[in-house]
Design an enzyme around this catalytic site. Structure first.
Site, short mmCIF file in Angstrom:
data_model
loop_
_atom_site.label_atom_id
_atom_site.label_comp_id
_atom_site.label_asym_id
_atom_site.label_seq_id
_atom_site.Cartn_x
_atom_site.Cartn_y
_atom_site.Cartn_z
CB CYS A 130 -2.96 -33.11 21.83
SG CYS A 130 -4.42 -32.79 20.62
CG HIS B 31 -2.84 -36.88 22.40
ND1 HIS B 31 -4.10 -36.74 22.87
CD2 HIS B 31 -2.94 -36.47 21.05
CE1 HIS B 31 -4.69 -36.15 21.99
NE2 HIS B 31 -3.88 -36.10 20.88
CG ASN C 13 -7.38 -36.48 19.02
OD1 ASN C 13 -7.27 -35.77 20.24
ND2 ASN C 13 -6.37 -36.17 18.07
C1 LIG Z 1 -5.47 -39.15 9.89
C2 LIG Z 1 -4.66 -40.27 9.85
C3 LIG Z 1 -5.55 -41.61 10.50
C4 LIG Z 1 -4.71 -40.87 8.43
O1 LIG Z 1 -4.10 -42.14 8.16
P1 LIG Z 1 -2.96 -42.42 7.18
O2 LIG Z 1 -2.48 -43.70 6.96
O3 LIG Z 1 -1.92 -41.26 7.34
O4 LIG Z 1 -3.67 -42.17 5.81
P2 LIG Z 1 -3.09 -41.01 4.39
O5 LIG Z 1 -3.24 -39.75 4.78
O6 LIG Z 1 -1.72 -41.63 4.48
O7 LIG Z 1 -4.00 -41.77 3.56
C5 LIG Z 1 -3.84 -43.12 2.88
C6 LIG Z 1 -4.83 -43.44 1.76
O8 LIG Z 1 -6.15 -43.41 2.28
C7 LIG Z 1 -6.91 -42.45 1.59
N1 LIG Z 1 -7.85 -41.91 2.92
C8 LIG Z 1 -7.68 -40.66 3.49
N2 LIG Z 1 -8.64 -40.53 4.31
C9 LIG Z 1 -9.40 -41.48 4.18
C10 LIG Z 1 -10.76 -41.86 4.85
N3 LIG Z 1 -11.27 -41.09 5.54
N4 LIG Z 1 -11.29 -43.07 4.23
C11 LIG Z 1 -10.70 -43.94 3.44
N5 LIG Z 1 -9.55 -43.44 2.86
C12 LIG Z 1 -8.87 -42.19 3.24
C13 LIG Z 1 -5.95 -41.61 1.30
O9 LIG Z 1 -6.62 -40.85 0.11
C14 LIG Z 1 -4.87 -42.25 0.87
O10 LIG Z 1 -4.83 -42.89 -0.52
P3 LIG Z 1 -3.95 -43.34 -1.58
O11 LIG Z 1 -2.90 -44.30 -1.14
O12 LIG Z 1 -4.71 -44.12 -2.54
O13 LIG Z 1 -3.51 -41.86 -1.90
C15 LIG Z 1 -3.16 -40.36 10.35
O14 LIG Z 1 -2.54 -39.74 9.51
C16 LIG Z 1 -3.00 -39.75 11.80
O15 LIG Z 1 -3.68 -40.38 12.74
N6 LIG Z 1 -2.44 -38.90 11.77
C17 LIG Z 1 -1.98 -38.16 13.05
C18 LIG Z 1 -2.89 -37.57 13.63
C19 LIG Z 1 -2.50 -36.96 15.10
O16 LIG Z 1 -1.66 -37.59 15.72
N7 LIG Z 1 -2.81 -36.03 15.53
C20 LIG Z 1 -2.47 -35.45 16.59
C21 LIG Z 1 -2.73 -34.09 16.82
S1 LIG Z 1 -4.08 -33.78 17.78
#
Ligand SMILES: CC(C)(COP(=O)(O)OP(=O)(O)OC[C@H]1O[C@@H](n2cnc3c(N)ncnc32)[C@H](O)[C@@H]1OP(=O)(O)O)[C@@H](O)C(=O)NCCC(=O)NCCS
Length: 343
Positions: free
Chosen positions: A122, A268, A299
């Site tokens: 990215c 990004h 993304n």
């Molecule tokens: C992927 C992303 C959106 C997930 O969001 P998050 O707030 O970190 O979510 P988490 O993984 O901590 O999960 C939080 C909760 O939601 C749940 N969850 C995960 N994916 C889910 C989905 N698609 N739908 C509903 N719930 C979901 C998890 O099980 C967790 O539940 P819990 O609290 O009961 O354990 C986020 O982590 C993100 O954007 N990361 C960075 C990505 C990035 O920058 N990439 C760059 C490189 S290309």
């Protein structure tokens, strides 16, 4: 010792034109929900994404690149024959060799331009832009075409609820050429390979080919899943929020630009919460236009910054001559930030 003539380039470089291509198929969150247990509300609130574009069979990496490049060339007001180098940043072109850049250079009608692909996730657009600036100033090319292009839908596991909703397809391109004024600031870039496990391909191609069934992820029917991008969402999120705001600030400092002097911020497009957090940390004033293209584009990795740039200019939210901070970050982990004058 024989004297070697130095090459002669332009005093400075600038982005002269930008173009984008978004695949015709728009995919709303409802389609993603067919395969994962989630909700439209969760996806919107946790990532900011409402819709993304997925490429059809005809919308190949080369085809999307050519569409975006044609627009960038027209926007720059040059002819394709004037392009001296084509740099394509992608992680989703499936032919290992040759580079897709050579096909693009040929199909665009360049005059045997130098052409190569780079893999910088990215941050790929910023890496390509930095190479292009160097070529223009050093004199090995007068005009350089930099393309960021991805078909991430090919590398998305639609049953993985942590990533299924994140990725989209598209291409963004810019022409970098000579300038009498500095218009691309110093790049602050780097890599943190100790965190390489946080975003990666589920299975390397060689293991996939061997069909190492014991260790490979299987789908609901017991078939080996095609390799996909997997990530430790929270770890990447924290790194982006804490470390990338610092890198963005360093790029502003290196360019001698204060937040007050900035017109546009194009980070990004990984997560709208990362964008909002960076805006806050950098204390960007109200007047700074912030790209939130992720809402309708998802993304698109290397394509995300030029696509967002093109849209801001097309909608009039940003204008030619504006000072913009761009920062890309992702798989590697790698990053690149710089301040540019918009075309
Ligand atoms: C992927 C992303 C959106 C997930 O969001 P998050 O707030 O970190 O979510 P988490 O993984 O901590 O999960 C939080 C909760 O939601 C749940 N969850 C995960 N994916 C889910 C989905 N698609 N739908 C509903 N719930 C979901 C998890 O099980 C967790 O539940 P819990 O609290 O009961 O354990 C986020 O982590 C993100 O954007 N990361 C960075 C990505 C990035 O920058 N990439 C760059 C490189 S290309």
């Amino acid at each position: 010792m024989a004297k070697i003539k130095p090459s002669k380039g332009a005093p400075y470089a600038r982005i002269l034109g930008v173009g984008g291509y978004r695949p015709t198929r728009v995919v709303p969150n409802e389609v993603i929900l067919e395969k994962i247990d989630s909700s439209d509300e969760w996806i919107r609130s946790r990532s900011g994404i409402e819709t993304r574009h997925w490429a059809g069979p005809e919308e190949t990496v080369a085809a999307m690149s050519i569409e975006a490049s044609g627009k960038a060339i027209a926007d720059a007001g040059i002819d394709a024959e004037q392009i001296g180098a084509v740099v394509v940043s992608t992680v989703s072109h499936f032919s290992q060799t040759p580079a897709v850049a050579t096909e693009i250079a040929d199909r665009l009608g360049t005059d045997k331009a130098a052409a190569f692909d780079i893999s910088a996730g990215c941050a790929g657009f910023g890496y390509g832009l930095t190479l292009a600036k160097g070529m223009v100033v050093e004199g090995s090319a007068e005009y350089v075409l930099v393309i960021g292009v991805e078909r991430l839908s090919d590398l998305t596991d639609l049953e993985d609820r942590a990533t299924a909703f994140l990725f989209g397809d598209g291409a963004g391109a810019v022409i970098v050429g000579p300038s009498q004024e500095p218009a691309i600031g110093p790049t602050v870039w780097g890599s943190e390979g100790d965190k390489s496990e946080t975003i990666k391909q589920t299975v390397p191609w060689d293991r996939f080919r061997i069909g190492d069934l014991g260790a490979l992820p299987l789908d609901s029917e017991g078939n080996v899943k095609f390799p996909a991008i997997t990530q430790e969402g929270q770890a990447v999120f924290r790194w982006a929020v804490y470390e990338m705001a610092k890198v963005a600030q360093q790029a502003l400092d290196a360019a001698g630009i204060s937040p007050e002097e900035l017109d546009v911020f194009i980070p990004h497009q990984a997560n709208v919460r990362i964008i909002d957090s960076m805006v806050k940390t950098l204390k960007l004033p109200e007047h700074v236009t912030v790209a939130r293209d992720i809402r309708t584009t998802g993304n698109t990795s290397a394509a995300s910054i030029p696509l967002a740039m093109e849209r801001l200019l097309a909608t009039g939210e940003a204008k030619s001559g504006d000072t913009a901070l761009v920062i890309g970050f992702g798989a590697g982990l790698v990053y690149a930030a710089t301040v540019v004058t918009l075309p």
